[in-house]
Write a protein that holds these residues in place. Structure first.
Motif, PDB file in Angstrom:
ATOM      1  N   PRO A 117      42.118 -16.551 -17.943  1.00  0.00           N
ATOM      2  CA  PRO A 117      43.415 -17.184 -18.197  1.00  0.00           C
ATOM      3  C   PRO A 117      44.117 -17.726 -16.961  1.00  0.00           C
ATOM      4  N   ASN A 118      43.852 -17.171 -15.785  1.00  0.00           N
ATOM      5  CA  ASN A 118      44.500 -17.735 -14.607  1.00  0.00           C
ATOM      6  C   ASN A 118      43.593 -17.585 -13.400  1.00  0.00           C
ATOM      7  N   THR A 119      43.967 -18.229 -12.321  1.00  0.00           N
ATOM      8  CA  THR A 119      43.056 -18.303 -11.174  1.00  0.00           C
ATOM      9  C   THR A 119      42.935 -16.972 -10.438  1.00  0.00           C
ATOM     10  N   ASP A 120      43.819 -16.011 -10.735  1.00  0.00           N
ATOM     11  CA  ASP A 120      43.662 -14.676 -10.134  1.00  0.00           C
ATOM     12  C   ASP A 120      42.822 -13.761 -11.014  1.00  0.00           C
ATOM     13  N   HIS A 121      42.536 -14.229 -12.211  1.00  0.00           N
ATOM     14  CA  HIS A 121      41.840 -13.393 -13.196  1.00  0.00           C
ATOM     15  C   HIS A 121      40.349 -13.336 -12.859  1.00  0.00           C
ATOM     16  N   PRO A 122      39.753 -12.123 -12.926  1.00  0.00           N
ATOM     17  CA  PRO A 122      38.345 -12.002 -12.526  1.00  0.00           C
ATOM     18  C   PRO A 122      37.349 -12.454 -13.582  1.00  0.00           C
ATOM     19  N   GLY A 123      37.824 -12.931 -14.711  1.00  0.00           N
ATOM     20  CA  GLY A 123      36.899 -13.272 -15.788  1.00  0.00           C
ATOM     21  C   GLY A 123      36.667 -12.079 -16.685  1.00  0.00           C
ATOM     22  N   THR A 124      35.987 -12.309 -17.808  1.00  0.00           N
ATOM     23  CA  THR A 124      35.880 -11.281 -18.834  1.00  0.00           C
ATOM     24  C   THR A 124      34.427 -11.152 -19.286  1.00  0.00           C
ATOM     25  N   PRO A 125      33.617 -10.424 -18.533  1.00  0.00           N
ATOM     26  CA  PRO A 125      32.211 -10.316 -18.934  1.00  0.00           C
ATOM     27  C   PRO A 125      32.029  -9.598 -20.270  1.00  0.00           C
ATOM     28  N   ARG A 126      32.925  -8.633 -20.550  1.00  0.00           N
ATOM     29  CA  ARG A 126      32.789  -7.850 -21.796  1.00  0.00           C
ATOM     30  C   ARG A 126      34.125  -7.869 -22.525  1.00  0.00           C
ATOM     31  N   PRO A 127      34.358  -8.913 -23.323  1.00  0.00           N
ATOM     32  CA  PRO A 127      35.711  -9.129 -23.859  1.00  0.00           C
ATOM     33  C   PRO A 127      36.156  -8.135 -24.932  1.00  0.00           C
ATOM     34  N   PHE A 128      35.238  -7.391 -25.558  1.00  0.00           N
ATOM     35  CA  PHE A 128      35.667  -6.598 -26.717  1.00  0.00           C
ATOM     36  C   PHE A 128      35.809  -5.104 -26.424  1.00  0.00           C
TER      37      PHE A 128
END
Lengths: 484, 703
Positions: B536-547
């Motif tokens: 969602p934002n440039t500080d966010h590390p990403g979501t490898p396991r969203p659930f």
């Protein structure tokens, strides 16, 4: 045009399925108005799953067919606890126990069958109801009653070594009860099995804790004590479970004067002798249907729904290919076709395998490459494929042994020995590398597996061939050493 | 060799695994491929990856626009070609309205091209008629994942997680041939006897399995219900998980209850004991996964089939638990990103629904247009192709990155519809079978010649940098869209040609959407960050396991969907007694437009074949290597007989990579899934005939 009034008598698996199939074709009730009369209170349930309930592996709730409110949501007038008492075929009404007369354009009898209690002394009271400690194995309520008493170690006797009786016996053995099956005929499941299969089955079930008294008839029931058999012996039983066959519930139809043949006779449109009265399921008799099984009932419901809604006026019921499957944990038994008649040596191929020590028996009768009859006991793979070939009329493979065993014998294992592996053999499928290419790479300077891989790309894909690649590198190195 | 060699990191142009690799270039020499360590493939590549550079300098490359004249396709200048297209589009729009022109995209295009293609259709053309070949690939899995989880990210976990699994069920997937390096992630599980493969064919993947179930084609749904039955009966239900993380089990169970294992056995041919074994192994595993592929999905009931597998996974409490889960194996290179950015008939960027007023408003604002001008949902891929040139169908079609003449079902019908168009434009790298039918062909860049991002099967956003110069005369898809849009009067800045500029806009369009790319930047990707969306934002590390904590539905719970089995759309009968199923082979990719131009791959798999059980072949008098014809109600496909002792006696297999009268899709059935609009590629009724020796070409003749 006002919708056609269809009244279904019976809210079990057949009757409710028909209501369901009608609503699939006519969701809003524009063509057909559906009323279902169910004599028993409580929701319809899946009778096939009752052995699981009896074994305690399934809950009563989990075998319910439709959720609360389903009928209402689907514009079905479901009247639970309302028993049909009489059909007035002239006036086209059905009278209920509470005195109502429900008019119909089409009436469907789906009243099913009721258990037959053998005429053994003491088993039933004067009114024909089972005596204390005697329960038929038929309904969910029966199951729950049996379950309530089925504590570990409790002696229980099952009367009847047919499909249902054995399923009940095995389920009760799962619960740890001391189960004895009393079966009057010479071998178990005599309608589906030959003598030898019956004997192997008895042995297999014995290993799962079921005892048998085969060829014996119960002579007398003593409540709280057990059964006395015709040879004078005694079988203890706190509870007697009766699974000695059923009879179609034909009272209504007989009173209405409809022709009978062990059930209400129907034609391919599921119509009885009366043009406005139909019958499906266990109460109906169609030459192509075996009573007691759910598949014919559901296929009949499918056809009749097409006819009654007018969505498929050409629909006809031509019969159901029956495969008998014992639902008994740990014992895999399937039978199909004319298993009890001898094959015709002129035109049939008959194969047999008998391994009583391990509870295995197979009999396969083929004609023109098609399965004509089969018994498969303790051979789950063979059972599944034979039933599939039989049901779908698929010609069986030439490898008859594979059909009999359920799987082909493993072919001579492909040589994974680097020395004997053919030069043309593919080592790496991902990169299409043969042994010859690896040998060539070695000759041009590759000195180990990693270098073989780098030059040929063998082993760089899925990685499965890496052990073989290492083996080949070792073999090539060894050969080189010998040569020097 | 002379000159300095430089190696640029890139990714393989084929499947959704998106293996990392290096492309080595030497002045004066042809580019070549080198191994590169990357989490999804760990340096491994299959033969397609190793040979992928061959197509960069292939003589098969198109290097000049072609325009159809009286004597066929003739070279033309870019201006002439684009002017002609723009004039025709303008005329047809005026005569037939905006929906008189249509766009067809592909799952191999970069996110940037997918995004701009959708924008071009909705803004420059104003048409609702846009869809793409991913409809033939991922639509069933996507629909089922959306309804279960509220989000469709093929694998909601990185592929490397699979290495710690002790049980993995592959339902209708053959990665040993379709994405070989992926097998390395399955290897630990397979080596310890935990791999279960469900496939009617004894594939190389199935050879690695401890348990291989072989349901009749088109019966996977029943099988999943039977296994669920065993889970319930054997007491494997994860009651706490059901209560805390899901809704709807009771209804799903009621639908499944009618499919008890013994009944399922008769329909599928899979023994009850095996159904029970799968249930037991999944339940007994510490870490277990269920993965579905096209075998389960490419059916007229594909969505429900995937739902049945998801229901099973939910009943066991697998999804959203660390070390376990369910996912689908995406097929095409950008099959994931391709379904997120607006080239799908019912979608806007960020995996937004085109029906959702808030989504329309958001995207319209980014595009600088009035939300009211955005069209609504259009036809799905096959329905779109089926409508071409009909009374109320489009009169023009622009095709990007797809070879529908080979890849769409019922090819004869599709070819007739393409021929009925007033204008067919194809942008491609080679003269594909679809390009050969076009009025205008535009030569475009391919993977290593253009920048852009791809999103792989695990939702990982990858930067693919431009590494080699395209041949002279070739333009990027972005440049083509720019040229076409400006000719239709669009402001130049609305259709940028620089991928990074397009991506910056995509980030805004996707911001706040389900597939939120707002925090992904080229700089972060260049720096080597591993970013799985949502970001969602440039500080966010990403979501490898969203659930792990919650599912994407508003209540955070996964939904069971009640599903029930029904037979294939076209059952076998006396005239068509065999079942045909279709699929891929290792050496080729999709319609074969790329791989059939690479010598090493052609050498490995040179011609169309049909796998037949030897008994079945003998019954038809067909020996190994004999020419045969596979005939359905829709057409006839010619193929060489390959005796396959492991095949089912009632099923033949056809690979779909070959052209002309060797197209498997001449026989396939375009019966569509009611939810996903996926055609029934995986099962149709056929018969087998010996091919007439040297007969006239019989392509498409009604059977």
């Amino acid at each position: 045009m006002s919708p056609r009034a269809v009244v279904i008598v019976g809210a079990g698996m057949a009757g409710m399925r028909l209501a369901d199939e009608i609503r699939r074709r006519d969701p809003d009730g524009e063509r057909v108005q559906v009323t279902v009369l169910g004599a028993e209170p409580g929701p319809a349930y899946n009778r096939v799953l009752l052995p699981g309930v009896l074994a305690g592996t399934m809950s009563a709730a989990s075998v319910t067919l439709y959720p609360q409110g389903w009928a209402e949501d689907h514009h079905i007038d479901l009247r639970e606890g309302v028993e049909a008492r009489a059909i007035d075929t002239a006036a086209r009404t059905v009278g209920t126990a509470c005195g109502a007369k429900i008019p119909f354009d089409a009436l469907v009898l789906a009243t099913g069958a009721e258990p037959r209690i053998p005429p053994t002394e003491g088993l039933s009271g004067e009114d024909g109801t089972p005596a204390r400690g005697v329960v038929a194995f038929r309904t969910l309520a029966d199951c729950l009653r049996i379950s309530a008493d089925a504590r570990p170690g409790v002696p229980i006797t099952v009367i009847g070594g047919g499909l249902l009786g054995l399923e009940a016996a095995r389920s009760l053995a799962v619960r740890g009860c001391a189960v004895t099956v009393v079966h009057p005929v010479g071998h178990l499941m005599e309608r589906q099995l030959d003598t030898e299969a019956g004997a192997v089955l008895a042995k297999a079930l014995t290993r799962h804790g079921v005892r048998f008294r085969i060829g014996r008839t119960a002579a007398r029931y003593l409540p709280g004590d057990g059964l006395k058999l015709d040879d004078g012996s005694h079988v203890p039983a706190e509870l007697v479970v009766v699974a000695a066959g059923v009879r179609a519930r034909t009272g209504l139809a007989e009173a209405a004067g409809l022709p009978m043949a062990g059930g209400v006779v129907v034609d391919d449109t599921l119509r009885t002798a009366h043009p406005a009265v139909y019958a499906i399921g266990d109460v109906a008799r169609h030459p192509g249907a075996t009573p007691g099984l759910v598949e014919p009932a559901w296929e009949q419901a499918d056809v009749l729904a097409g006819l009654l809604t007018g969505t498929d006026p050409q629909a006809r019921y031509r019969g159901t290919t029956v495969v008998t499957r014992l639902k008994a944990r740990g014992v895999d038994l399937t039978a199909m076709g004319e298993t009890t008649t001898d094959p015709d040596d002129e035109i049939d191929e008959a194969l047999r395998l008998s391994d009583p020590a391990r509870g295995r028996y197979a009999k396969l009768v083929l004609r023109d490459d098609r399965v004509r009859a089969a018994i498969m006991l303790g051979l789950p793979d063979a059972a599944a494929s034979a039933a599939y070939y039989y049901t779908n009329d698929v010609p069986v493979p030439e490898d008859r042994l594979a059909v009999l065993l359920g799987r082909a014998l493993p072919p001579a294992a492909p040589a994974q020995d680097p020395a004997t592996l053919a030069d043309t053999a593919t080592v790496c499928r991902c990169n299409h590398v043969t042994k010859a290419q690896l040998t060539a790479a070695w000759r041009t300077g590759a000195a180990d597996a990693a270098e073989l891989s780098a030059r040929t790309r063998a082993g760089t894909g899925c990685g499965t061939c890496v052990p073989l690649l290492r083996g080949i590198a070792g073999w090539l190195a060894g050969r080189e050493q010998e040569a020097s | 060799m002379t000159g300095t060699t430089t190696v640029a990191p890139t990714h393989c142009p084929y499947c959704a695994l998106q293996c990392g690799m290096g492309i080595a270039t030497t002045a004066g020499g042809p580019p070549s491929i080198e191994a590169r360590r990357f989490p999804v493939n760990d340096g491994a590549l299959c033969v397609k990856g190793w040979t992928s550079a061959d197509l960069l300098r292939s003589p098969a490359r198109l290097t000049t626009p072609l325009v159809r004249g009286r004597t066929g396709l003739r070279p033309a200048s870019w201006d002439a070609a684009l002017d002609l297209i723009a004039a025709e589009l303008t005329r047809l729009r005026a005569e037939h309205g905006p929906d008189g022109v249509a766009v067809f995209g592909g799952g191999g295009l970069t996110n940037e091209v997918c995004y701009l293609l959708g924008k071009y259709a909705r803004v420059a053309l104003g048409t609702s008629q846009i869809d793409y070949n991913g409809r033939f690939c991922m639509s069933s899995a996507a629909a089922a994942a959306n309804r279960a989880y509220g989000m469709d990210r093929g694998l909601p976990f990185p592929v490397a997680d699979l290495r710690a699994a002790d049980t993995i069920v592959l339902a209708g997937a053959n990665p040993a041939e379709t994405m070989p390096p992926f097998m390395r992630h399955l290897a630990p599980c397979a080596d310890s006897g935990g791999l279960i493969v469900i496939d009617p064919r004894a594939t190389p993947t199935a050879e690695r399995a401890a348990l291989h179930l072989r349901p009749a084609p088109g019966t996977d749904l029943a099988l999943a219900l039977g296994i669920l039955h065993c889970v319930v009966e054997d007491g494997h239900l994860d009651q706490d998980y059901l209560a805390e993380r899901t809704t709807g089990f009771a209804d799903a169970w009621r639908a499944a209850a009618a499919w008890w294992p013994e009944r399922v056995e008769r329909v599928t041919g899979v023994a009850v004991a095996d159904q029970r074994a799968v249930a037991g192994r999944l339940a007994g595993a510490r870490n277990a996964y269920i993965l579905t592929g096209r075998g389960a999905e490419q059916h007229a009931k594909g969505t429900d089939t995937v739902s049945a597998w998801i229901n099973l996974a939910l009943a066991l409490g697998l999804p959203g638990r660390a070390g376990s889960g369910h996912g689908c194996l995406t097929g095409q290179g950008n099959g994931q990103g391709g379904r997120e950015h607006g080239q799908k008939a019912d979608q806007l960027p960020g995996y937004r629904s085109i029906r959702d007023p808030a989504a329309r408003e958001h995207v319209a604002r980014v595009w600088g247009v009035d939300p009211g001008t955005l069209p609504g949902p259009g036809r799905s891929a096959y329905e779109l192709l089926d409508a071409l040139g009909t009374a109320d169908g489009p009169r023009a079609l622009l095709v990007f990155g797809s070879n529908v003449a080979v890849s769409a079902p019922r090819s004869t019908r599709v070819r007739d519809r393409l021929a009925a168009l007033d204008l067919l434009v194809v942008a491609d790298i080679v003269r594909s079978e679809t390009a050969a039918l076009a009025d205008v062909v535009l030569p475009v860049t391919q993977w290593a010649e253009e920048g852009g991002t791809m999103t792989n099967l695990e939702g990982r956003v990858l930067l693919r940098r431009r590494a080699v110069a395209p041949p002279p005369g070739v333009r990027s898809d972005l440049a083509v869209l720019h040229g076409l849009a400006t000719r239709l009067g669009q402001p130049a800045e609305r259709f940028p040609t620089d991928p990074e500029t397009v991506f910056a806009e995509l980030r805004e369009a996707a911001r706040g959407g389900v597939a939120d790319y707002h925090g992904v930047t080229y700089d972060r990707l260049r720096a080597g960050e591993q970013l799985h969306w949502p970001v969602p934002n440039t500080d966010h590390p990403g979501t490898p396991r969203p659930f792990l904590d919650r599912f994407a539905h508003p209540d955070g719970r996964a939904r069971f969907v009640p599903v029930t089995h029904r037979p294939p759309a076209e059952p076998t009968d006396a005239d068509y007694p065999l079942t045909a199923t279709t699929g891929r082979v290792l050496a080729h990719y999709q319609s074969g437009a790329q791989t059939r131009n690479i010598d090493a791959l052609v050498a490995a798999e040179p011609e169309m074949f049909v796998e037949v059980h030897p008994d079945t072949a003998r019954r038809h008098g067909l020996d190994e290597g004999d020419p045969a014809v596979v005939v359905s109600r829709r057409g006839r496909v010619r193929a060489t007989v390959r005796h396959t002792p492991t095949a089912r006696v009632d099923t033949v297999f056809l690979p779909f990579h070959f052209p002309g009268d060797h197209r498997a899709n001449l026989v396939t059935n375009p019966a569509l899934d009611p939810v996903s609009r996926m055609p029934e590629f995986k099962v149709c009724a056929v018969r087998l005939e010996a091919a007439p020796a040297d007969g006239p070409p019989d392509e498409g003749r009604a059977a």
